[in-house]
Design a protein around this motif. Sequence first.
Motif, PDB file in Angstrom:
ATOM      1  N   ARG A   4     127.643  -6.923  91.764  1.00 22.06           N
ATOM      2  CA  ARG A   4     126.574  -6.476  90.860  1.00 22.06           C
ATOM      3  C   ARG A   4     126.763  -5.017  90.481  1.00 22.06           C
ATOM      4  N   ILE A   5     127.205  -4.204  91.461  1.00 24.67           N
ATOM      5  CA  ILE A   5     127.437  -2.780  91.164  1.00 24.67           C
ATOM      6  C   ILE A   5     128.540  -2.637  90.135  1.00 24.67           C
ATOM      7  N   PHE A   6     129.620  -3.437  90.278  1.00 24.41           N
ATOM      8  CA  PHE A   6     130.738  -3.361  89.328  1.00 24.41           C
ATOM      9  C   PHE A   6     130.272  -3.775  87.935  1.00 24.41           C
ATOM     10  N   ILE A   7     129.472  -4.839  87.844  1.00 24.57           N
ATOM     11  CA  ILE A   7     128.940  -5.277  86.543  1.00 24.57           C
ATOM     12  C   ILE A   7     128.076  -4.183  85.928  1.00 24.57           C
ATOM     13  N   LEU A   8     127.293  -3.509  86.787  1.00 24.27           N
ATOM     14  CA  LEU A   8     126.458  -2.416  86.309  1.00 24.27           C
ATOM     15  C   LEU A   8     127.307  -1.275  85.754  1.00 24.27           C
ATOM     16  N   LEU A   9     128.442  -0.982  86.417  1.00 27.58           N
ATOM     17  CA  LEU A   9     129.344   0.066  85.924  1.00 27.58           C
ATOM     18  C   LEU A   9     129.887  -0.292  84.552  1.00 27.58           C
ATOM     19  N   VAL A  10     130.279  -1.554  84.406  1.00 28.03           N
ATOM     20  CA  VAL A  10     130.789  -2.007  83.095  1.00 28.03           C
ATOM     21  C   VAL A  10     129.702  -1.856  82.044  1.00 28.03           C
ATOM     22  N   PHE A  11     128.468  -2.265  82.408  1.00 33.58           N
ATOM     23  CA  PHE A  11     127.331  -2.183  81.485  1.00 33.58           C
ATOM     24  C   PHE A  11     127.081  -0.731  81.070  1.00 33.58           C
ATOM     25  N   LEU A  12     127.097   0.177  82.060  1.00 34.87           N
ATOM     26  CA  LEU A  12     126.849   1.586  81.759  1.00 34.87           C
ATOM     27  C   LEU A  12     127.945   2.167  80.880  1.00 34.87           C
ATOM     28  N   PHE A  13     129.201   1.743  81.141  1.00 32.05           N
ATOM     29  CA  PHE A  13     130.300   2.265  80.328  1.00 32.05           C
ATOM     30  C   PHE A  13     130.133   1.821  78.879  1.00 32.05           C
ATOM     31  N   ILE A  14     129.838   0.543  78.705  1.00 32.75           N
ATOM     32  CA  ILE A  14     129.741   0.006  77.345  1.00 32.75           C
ATOM     33  C   ILE A  14     128.658   0.717  76.550  1.00 32.75           C
ATOM     34  N   VAL A  47     141.748   0.992  74.002  1.00 36.74           N
ATOM     35  CA  VAL A  47     140.585   1.619  74.652  1.00 36.74           C
ATOM     36  C   VAL A  47     141.033   2.819  75.482  1.00 36.74           C
ATOM     37  N   ARG A  48     142.137   2.651  76.218  1.00 35.78           N
ATOM     38  CA  ARG A  48     142.632   3.739  77.073  1.00 35.78           C
ATOM     39  C   ARG A  48     143.156   4.914  76.248  1.00 35.78           C
ATOM     40  N   GLN A  49     143.783   4.606  75.132  1.00 37.38           N
ATOM     41  CA  GLN A  49     144.286   5.685  74.274  1.00 37.38           C
ATOM     42  C   GLN A  49     143.144   6.540  73.741  1.00 37.38           C
ATOM     43  N   GLN A  50     142.042   5.880  73.369  1.00 33.67           N
ATOM     44  CA  GLN A  50     140.920   6.598  72.775  1.00 33.67           C
ATOM     45  C   GLN A  50     140.011   7.209  73.839  1.00 33.67           C
ATOM     46  N   TYR A  51     139.968   6.583  75.028  1.00 41.07           N
ATOM     47  CA  TYR A  51     139.092   7.069  76.107  1.00 41.07           C
ATOM     48  C   TYR A  51     139.896   7.100  77.425  1.00 41.07           C
ATOM     49  N   PRO A  52     140.838   8.029  77.518  1.00 45.27           N
ATOM     50  CA  PRO A  52     141.707   8.094  78.715  1.00 45.27           C
ATOM     51  C   PRO A  52     140.963   8.398  80.011  1.00 45.27           C
ATOM     52  N   SER A  53     139.733   8.880  79.914  1.00 41.57           N
ATOM     53  CA  SER A  53     138.962   9.204  81.123  1.00 41.57           C
ATOM     54  C   SER A  53     138.138   8.022  81.623  1.00 41.57           C
ATOM     55  N   SER A  54     138.298   6.857  80.996  1.00 41.55           N
ATOM     56  CA  SER A  54     137.507   5.684  81.378  1.00 41.55           C
ATOM     57  C   SER A  54     138.152   4.949  82.556  1.00 41.55           C
ATOM     58  N   SER A  55     137.485   4.963  83.700  1.00 44.08           N
ATOM     59  CA  SER A  55     138.006   4.254  84.878  1.00 44.08           C
ATOM     60  C   SER A  55     137.904   2.737  84.697  1.00 44.08           C
ATOM     61  N   TYR A  78     145.641   1.283  88.132  1.00 51.53           N
ATOM     62  CA  TYR A  78     144.739   1.197  89.291  1.00 51.53           C
ATOM     63  C   TYR A  78     144.524   2.575  89.906  1.00 51.53           C
ATOM     64  N   ARG A  79     145.576   3.403  89.921  1.00 53.04           N
ATOM     65  CA  ARG A  79     145.418   4.764  90.435  1.00 53.04           C
ATOM     66  C   ARG A  79     144.353   5.520  89.634  1.00 53.04           C
ATOM     67  N   ASP A  80     144.422   5.367  88.311  1.00 55.76           N
ATOM     68  CA  ASP A  80     143.427   6.032  87.463  1.00 55.76           C
ATOM     69  C   ASP A  80     142.025   5.492  87.731  1.00 55.76           C
ATOM     70  N   ALA A  81     141.933   4.182  87.931  1.00 52.08           N
ATOM     71  CA  ALA A  81     140.625   3.567  88.185  1.00 52.08           C
ATOM     72  C   ALA A  81     140.008   4.099  89.478  1.00 52.08           C
ATOM     73  N   LEU A  82     140.853   4.526  90.410  1.00 53.98           N
ATOM     74  CA  LEU A  82     140.357   5.016  91.694  1.00 53.98           C
ATOM     75  C   LEU A  82     140.179   6.526  91.735  1.00 53.98           C
ATOM     76  N   THR A  83     140.765   7.235  90.783  1.00 56.68           N
ATOM     77  CA  THR A  83     140.667   8.704  90.799  1.00 56.68           C
ATOM     78  C   THR A  83     139.746   9.254  89.708  1.00 56.68           C
ATOM     79  N   LEU A  84     139.515   8.450  88.657  1.00 54.99           N
ATOM     80  CA  LEU A  84     138.582   8.869  87.618  1.00 54.99           C
ATOM     81  C   LEU A  84     137.153   8.602  88.068  1.00 54.99           C
TER      82      LEU A  84
END
Length: 510
Positions: A4-14, A47-55, A78-84
């Motif tokens: 649920r937390i992961f889904i919430l993160l996706v929701f907040l990002f969108i 998406v990554r090209q336009q928003y490189p800071s998006s984990s 995956y490294r970026d997903a864990l460090t951003l």
Amino acid sequence: MKKRIFILLVFLFIFSQPTFAQDLLQRGIIEYRAESYEEALETFKKVRQQYPSSSIAAFYLGLTYKQVGKYREAVSNYRDALTLTPRVNEAYPEIIEMLYNLNELKEAKEWIAEAEKAGVFLANIAFLKGLVLAKEGKNDEAIHAFTKAKTLNKDLTQAVDFQIAMIYAKERKLKQAKDALKALISIDPSSELASFAKEYEASIARVIEAYKAWRFNIGASYQFDDNVVSKPTGTIGTAAVDNISGKRDSAITNTFAVTYSPMMSGQYSFAAQYSIFATNYFHSYAYDTMAHSIAIIPGYNFQNSAISLPLSYSHVWLNEQEYMTITSLKPTLNIQLFNSLIGQFSVGYGKREMLKYTQGADPDEDRDGNLYTTLIGIIYPFKEGKGFFNMRYEYTKDDTQGKNWDSKSDKVSATILYPVMNKLNLSISGDMTVQQFKNIHTISGTGTNGYPSIPTKRRDKLYNANASIVYEILEGLNLNLNYSYTRADSNFAIYDYRKNIYGFGINYEF
């Protein structure tokens, strides 16, 4: 809860990004779930090209790279997903799995430590930790990690029991492996893993039943030797040698060997062997030979290598009289270099004693001495291990009591075993030895026929070629056809000769 937390993160990002980014990410997720990975890959890249800071985008791009088999690219994302920020905890097991598959175990262990510190997905992380430790050969630690995984999550019990069974099988603890597989099957007999485990458990049971600690080998063969006495190639000027008759002769060779090799658990190995070899000529009785040999070979197996310590003793009779003994110790290391190529390295020491004493013999001809050897080689198995190619270089220092036999030699050899068909194998081998004697031969320069007319150091070049065909008549019963050629090229005419040996025989192993 974590899902649920992961889904919430996706929701907040969108909903924290512009509409265009929302649309791209949503489209990529839809494509990913529809298993349209190539399309999803291009979408997430944008998406990554336009928003490189998006984990979140980095995580999904990593998942997609994983699906198309690009593991290194997956690891990078995956490294970026864990460090951003925000950190995507779901990337922990993903990056560890990818690094495990890429055999980059050091970094995998670093992420395992971080995940344990963060306290996320502890059961899955413990399972992955077990896989990494098992690949490193740290089996006890791996079993501990696997056991912890199923304690934290009972749903992992089958997978854990299977991995523990694999460790036991690797350590040759076959009974424990069999018991672990039985336990796995009992949890859910209808599962796919249980079905595979049943087959594996049956296979292990067959191995245990078929394994024989004692092995016997009996052989008999006929051979024709066209130069039993190693008559020199040219005329040396001594009638007793130049006019020698009966250099061609036939012989019967008999062999027997018994080997004891118990099934040992863990990394240790052991074998012991006793063998007899006897050659009896039809007419040249003075060259009848018998040898009794004993060898013990303890060893230890590492993850990608094995070391053995062969210790052997041979006692040789010539014409029914004691002739020679050789005792040797030859520590050997076999190591997997890459793919199927195996490297072989050894050093050795041998002690030779000549037992046949002739009254008044020249002490400079005494061959009692110490043998020091160094060997390096490669072994390349092929045809699913039924065939192999072997090449070696061996250096030998023969430190004899008599100065005429003190020498150093360099030997290069090669062997190929090729399975021609199901029951027919062809073996071809050859070697070349350059032997340089240390001292000026005491008989050279004395005018003795067959020896140089001036004081000279002896130098030999020895060439051997062998070919054999082995056909399995029945299980364990083989028919052998053999041919060997020897050429000794020496600057001392007395030691320069050629020899051809032809033979056939049968061999039974049980």
